[in-house]
Motif scaffolding. Structure first.
Motif, mmCIF file in Angstrom:
data_model
loop_
_atom_site.group_PDB
_atom_site.id
_atom_site.type_symbol
_atom_site.label_atom_id
_atom_site.label_comp_id
_atom_site.label_asym_id
_atom_site.label_seq_id
_atom_site.Cartn_x
_atom_site.Cartn_y
_atom_site.Cartn_z
ATOM 1 N N THR A 53 -39.427 9.094 55.135
ATOM 2 C CA THR A 53 -40.526 8.414 54.423
ATOM 3 C C THR A 53 -40.434 8.827 52.961
ATOM 4 O O THR A 53 -39.762 9.815 52.618
ATOM 5 C CB THR A 53 -41.889 8.908 54.959
ATOM 6 O OG1 THR A 53 -42.006 10.324 54.656
ATOM 7 C CG2 THR A 53 -41.992 8.668 56.462
ATOM 8 N N LEU A 54 -41.140 8.102 52.108
ATOM 9 C CA LEU A 54 -41.099 8.457 50.689
ATOM 10 C C LEU A 54 -41.637 9.865 50.434
ATOM 11 O O LEU A 54 -41.004 10.649 49.723
ATOM 12 C CB LEU A 54 -41.853 7.422 49.850
ATOM 13 C CG LEU A 54 -41.822 7.727 48.351
ATOM 14 C CD1 LEU A 54 -40.389 7.716 47.816
ATOM 15 C CD2 LEU A 54 -42.693 6.780 47.551
ATOM 16 N N THR A 72 -46.301 5.401 48.713
ATOM 17 C CA THR A 72 -45.303 4.399 48.296
ATOM 18 C C THR A 72 -44.923 4.487 46.815
ATOM 19 O O THR A 72 -44.064 3.733 46.375
ATOM 20 C CB THR A 72 -45.863 2.978 48.532
ATOM 21 O OG1 THR A 72 -47.075 2.856 47.777
ATOM 22 C CG2 THR A 72 -46.135 2.715 49.999
ATOM 23 N N VAL A 73 -45.564 5.348 46.048
ATOM 24 C CA VAL A 73 -45.216 5.430 44.627
ATOM 25 C C VAL A 73 -44.525 6.762 44.332
ATOM 26 O O VAL A 73 -44.985 7.825 44.778
ATOM 27 C CB VAL A 73 -46.461 5.290 43.729
ATOM 28 C CG1 VAL A 73 -46.105 5.555 42.260
ATOM 29 C CG2 VAL A 73 -47.051 3.893 43.876
ATOM 30 N N TRP A 74 -43.396 6.681 43.659
ATOM 31 C CA TRP A 74 -42.668 7.882 43.228
ATOM 32 C C TRP A 74 -42.859 7.982 41.727
ATOM 33 O O TRP A 74 -42.358 7.137 40.985
ATOM 34 C CB TRP A 74 -41.190 7.763 43.587
ATOM 35 C CG TRP A 74 -40.434 9.068 43.558
ATOM 36 C CD1 TRP A 74 -40.785 10.225 42.908
ATOM 37 C CD2 TRP A 74 -39.195 9.354 44.231
ATOM 38 N NE1 TRP A 74 -39.848 11.219 43.121
ATOM 39 C CE2 TRP A 74 -38.870 10.710 43.931
ATOM 40 C CE3 TRP A 74 -38.346 8.621 45.034
ATOM 41 C CZ2 TRP A 74 -37.717 11.329 44.434
ATOM 42 C CZ3 TRP A 74 -37.205 9.240 45.535
ATOM 43 C CH2 TRP A 74 -36.893 10.570 45.242
ATOM 44 N N ALA A 75 -43.637 8.955 41.296
ATOM 45 C CA ALA A 75 -43.890 9.132 39.857
ATOM 46 C C ALA A 75 -43.546 10.577 39.515
ATOM 47 O O ALA A 75 -44.034 11.497 40.158
ATOM 48 C CB ALA A 75 -45.342 8.836 39.525
ATOM 49 N N ASN A 89 -42.622 1.884 42.247
ATOM 50 C CA ASN A 89 -43.271 1.436 43.478
ATOM 51 C C ASN A 89 -42.177 1.300 44.530
ATOM 52 O O ASN A 89 -41.416 0.342 44.528
ATOM 53 C CB ASN A 89 -43.966 0.089 43.253
ATOM 54 C CG ASN A 89 -44.601 -0.455 44.545
ATOM 55 O OD1 ASN A 89 -44.501 0.177 45.610
ATOM 56 N ND2 ASN A 89 -45.227 -1.612 44.453
ATOM 57 N N PHE A 90 -42.072 2.257 45.412
ATOM 58 C CA PHE A 90 -40.989 2.355 46.399
ATOM 59 C C PHE A 90 -41.364 1.551 47.640
ATOM 60 O O PHE A 90 -41.277 2.047 48.775
ATOM 61 C CB PHE A 90 -40.806 3.833 46.769
ATOM 62 C CG PHE A 90 -39.378 4.299 46.854
ATOM 63 C CD1 PHE A 90 -38.779 4.538 48.088
ATOM 64 C CD2 PHE A 90 -38.644 4.526 45.713
ATOM 65 C CE1 PHE A 90 -37.471 4.984 48.168
ATOM 66 C CE2 PHE A 90 -37.334 4.983 45.780
ATOM 67 C CZ PHE A 90 -36.747 5.216 47.022
ATOM 68 N N SER A 91 -41.873 0.327 47.417
ATOM 69 C CA SER A 91 -42.300 -0.462 48.583
ATOM 70 C C SER A 91 -42.257 -1.939 48.221
ATOM 71 O O SER A 91 -42.184 -2.308 47.041
ATOM 72 C CB SER A 91 -43.726 -0.090 48.982
ATOM 73 O OG SER A 91 -44.660 -0.760 48.111
ATOM 74 N N SER A 92 -42.406 -2.755 49.251
ATOM 75 C CA SER A 92 -42.356 -4.212 49.046
ATOM 76 C C SER A 92 -43.749 -4.818 48.886
ATOM 77 O O SER A 92 -43.907 -6.038 48.942
ATOM 78 C CB SER A 92 -41.631 -4.853 50.233
ATOM 79 O OG SER A 92 -40.297 -4.375 50.287
ATOM 80 N N GLU A 93 -44.769 -3.954 48.719
ATOM 81 C CA GLU A 93 -46.128 -4.454 48.506
ATOM 82 C C GLU A 93 -46.578 -4.057 47.093
ATOM 83 O O GLU A 93 -46.238 -2.978 46.613
ATOM 84 C CB GLU A 93 -47.099 -3.813 49.527
ATOM 85 C CG GLU A 93 -46.611 -3.844 50.966
ATOM 86 C CD GLU A 93 -46.326 -5.253 51.463
ATOM 87 O OE1 GLU A 93 -45.379 -5.438 52.240
ATOM 88 O OE2 GLU A 93 -47.054 -6.178 50.992
ATOM 89 N N ASN A 94 -47.393 -4.893 46.452
ATOM 90 C CA ASN A 94 -47.969 -4.480 45.166
ATOM 91 C C ASN A 94 -48.880 -3.277 45.398
ATOM 92 O O ASN A 94 -49.438 -3.109 46.478
ATOM 93 C CB ASN A 94 -48.789 -5.626 44.568
ATOM 94 C CG ASN A 94 -47.879 -6.762 44.141
ATOM 95 O OD1 ASN A 94 -46.643 -6.672 44.321
ATOM 96 N ND2 ASN A 94 -48.453 -7.818 43.603
ATOM 97 N N VAL A 95 -49.038 -2.451 44.369
ATOM 98 C CA VAL A 95 -49.846 -1.237 44.562
ATOM 99 C C VAL A 95 -50.563 -0.889 43.266
ATOM 100 O O VAL A 95 -50.047 -1.103 42.168
ATOM 101 C CB VAL A 95 -48.937 -0.061 45.005
ATOM 102 C CG1 VAL A 95 -47.941 0.281 43.915
ATOM 103 C CG2 VAL A 95 -49.761 1.165 45.380
ATOM 104 N N LEU A 96 -51.779 -0.425 43.403
ATOM 105 C CA LEU A 96 -52.512 0.069 42.226
ATOM 106 C C LEU A 96 -52.105 1.514 42.051
ATOM 107 O O LEU A 96 -52.228 2.313 42.989
ATOM 108 C CB LEU A 96 -54.020 -0.030 42.461
ATOM 109 C CG LEU A 96 -54.650 -1.388 42.147
ATOM 110 C CD1 LEU A 96 -56.127 -1.362 42.511
ATOM 111 C CD2 LEU A 96 -54.467 -1.699 40.655
#
Ligand code: TEU
Length: 561
Positions: A296-297, A501-504, A519-526
């Motif tokens: 997982t991320l 899902t976010v790698w910062a 954004n390490f995913s296929s969905e938009n994310v805030l």
């Protein structure tokens, strides 16, 4: 040319890179023909997987003559032309040092197996009694030899007998061979399974009889003695052709983050860099029918943070304080399936997820390694049956698991389609396929391994003509990295370690702060990172706190969480 800490490595698997003579197998003249492409990409170090004489039981990782070029790959004159051509273009070139084992067709082994009192007997590991060690390519790690009535050790294929590093004569032969290549102007070595050189001399069984306990045949009691001897006898006496520190990379199979500095700490006088296996695909034999879930991320972020922390903090051993060491940071290589297929979404977000992965890799701490084809977003190949696979590891596992139990065939093939090493070994996709040019620019002959049919859409030629291609993005990112010392020497800190899902992460050196947000995913994310500062590079154009699917941004400036 830059020091290895400020460089970018590009790994070439010669068999699959470029075939100049049309026999369907990549070769050195093929690589010569692509040197301008490699120089234009902006990388600094070429790592060639083995190019030496070999029967190719393990595609060259079974060497029969360490000082001869594999005829399928070309001649020594071709190699010397390649080396000169690389240096003329500002590229360093390192070779693959495979000295934990040789081929069983090496003359040393041919002598060693002749008789128990042969002078070469102790170049290898022979025993009357064996333990429960297993080979990484299925079956026991011991092979009975009728001629002398003993077993020999092979942690890999039967055709890859382990060399006996306890034997000082063997070690001196290896050091002499290393000098042969370094005297030719080679800029260093990637060192295959280097932690395996020293094994537990008592050869104890694996605990509970389970395969895979690397603590027994890796990092043995003399490993640092051997590497410090190698450094003293060979490595300390050479630099790269242009006078920088020699480039040495240990394949750290079996090395944990807290052991890493013992191999690469500044004052250790062993190796310059190491790469780890913590995010590699588990591929013990049983994993072909009982696959490990993908990381997982948060798990991936924890692995990168662990290694970055370990290599940012000096370690001391026996009171000698050694400076923090260095790593070759990577996602793909010839031993893992394509990174875009592992972690990305190539079907729905090919460009975005390929460039998101590139952004994480090329703004990381450590010397990044790009594996051939990842710079254009090559993916796993849709193999459909066992005959599609070439790799000894897959084929041996099939014989061990499916031949006695055919009901496992589907499970095995489904898993192999995810984890097999062959996915990284399909030929480089230089052009689209067409009836009049079926070899994708890789060969004019019949390729030794299937060319991925998606070469029609994913190929160098198409991407060289497109400024919004994965290749163009890699070039911009490589250019950014090369001019940014904060991305070389800056510290690393994960800004959102628990975000699913976010790698910062931030890279800080003196007053410069680089922030990578992906954004390490296929969905938009805030994303809860209010990022100000100038947009330095992104795979989207506009500033906003919502990240689209696979959006990647590299920014310089202040930030607030
Ligand atoms: O690989 C070490 C190794 O054992 C793993 O990378 C291997 O892929 C295995 O699947 C782990 O379960 C090095 C070389 O990179 C690899 O290509 C060779 O096959 C191996 O050593 C033997 O030389």
């Amino acid at each position: 040319m830059p020091d290895y800490k400020e460089s970018i490595i590009y790994q070439i698997y010669p068999r699959s890179f470029a075939d100049a003579d049309g026999d369907g197998v990549g070769d050195l003249r093929g690589i010569i023909g692509k040197l301008d492409y490699l120089a234009d990409l902006g990388i600094d170090i070429l790592w060639l997987s083995p190019i030496f004489q070999s029967p190719n039981a393990d595609n060259g990782y079974d060497i029969a003559d360490y000082e001869a070029i594999m005829p399928q790959f070309g001649t020594m004159a071709d190699f010397e032309e390649l080396l000169v051509g690389a240096h003329q273009r500002g590229l360093n070139l390192i070779l693959d040092l495979v000295v934990n084992h040789s081929s069983d067709e090496h003359r040393w082994f041919q002598e060693s197996r002749r008789s128990k009192d042969n002078p070469y007997r102790d170049y290898y590991i022979w025993r009357k009694e064996i333990n429960n060690w297993q080979s990484f390519f299925s079956g026991p790690a011991w092979k009975w030899d009728e001629q002398t009535g003993e077993y020999y050790l092979h942690l890999f294929a039967e055709k890859q007998p382990d060399l006996n590093w306890e034997n000082p004569r063997l070690r001196q032969e290896i050091y002499q061979m290393m000098r042969f290549w370094l005297d030719k102007g080679v800029d260093g070595f990637r060192m295959d399974v280097i932690p395996f050189l020293s094994k537990d001399p008592n050869f104890p069984d694996y605990p509970e009889g389970r395969f895979g306990d690397l603590t027994i045949h890796a990092n043995g009691p003399r490993i640092h003695e051997f590497l410090q001897e190698m450094y003293r006898e060979v490595l300390a006496h050479y630099t790269t052709h242009d006078g920088n520190r020699l480039i040495t990379i240990g394949e750290g199979f079996g090395v944990s983050a807290d052991e890493a500095n013992l191999y690469v700490g500044d004052n250790r006088h062993e190796l310059g860099m190491i790469y780890h296996f913590d995010h590699a695909v588990p591929r013990e034999e049983y994993r072909f029918i009982d696959p490990a879930p993908e990381f997982t991320l948060p798990q991936l972020k924890a692995i990168f943070s662990k290694w970055n922390t370990a290599l940012q903090t000096p370690v001391s051993e026996h009171g000698t304080d050694s400076g923090a060491g260095w790593q070759n940071v990577y996602f793909g290589n010839h031993d893992n399936p394509r990174v875009l297929s592992r972690f990305g979404d190539p079907d729905r977000f090919h460009y975005q997820s390929a460039t998101a992965l590139a952004t994480v890799l090329l703004t990381q701490r450590g010397t990044p390694g790009i594996y051939q084809g990842d710079e254009i977003g090559m993916t796993n190949c849709p193999f459909t049956n066992i005959d599609d696979y070439d790799d000894i590891q897959v084929r041996n596992a099939w014989q061990a698991l499916v031949a006695p139990n055919p009901s496992l065939a589907d499970t095995f093939l489904t898993t192999a389609n995810r984890i097999a090493r062959d996915h990284a070994r399909t030929p480089m996709q230089w052009t689209g396929d067409s009836p009049d040019r079926p070899g994708a620019g890789f060969t004019t002959g019949t390729p030794w391994l299937t060319i991925n049919p998606n070469t029609t859409a994913i190929n160098v030629a198409a991407q060289q003509a497109d400024n919004q291609s994965v290749l163009a993005y890699y070039k911009r990112l490589i250019h950014l990295r090369k001019q940014t010392s904060a991305l070389h020497h800056g510290t690393y800190r994960d800004l959102l370690p628990d975000h699913p899902t976010v790698w910062a992460f931030e890279r800080v050196l003196d007053k410069v702060r680089f922030i990578t947000v992906v954004n390490f995913s296929s969905e938009n994310v805030l994303v809860p990172v209010g990022v100000t500062g100038n947009l330095v590079l992104g795979n989207y154009g506009d500033e906003h706190s919502e990240l689209r699917a696979w959006e990647a941004r590299v920014l310089v400036g202040e930030y607030s969480l």
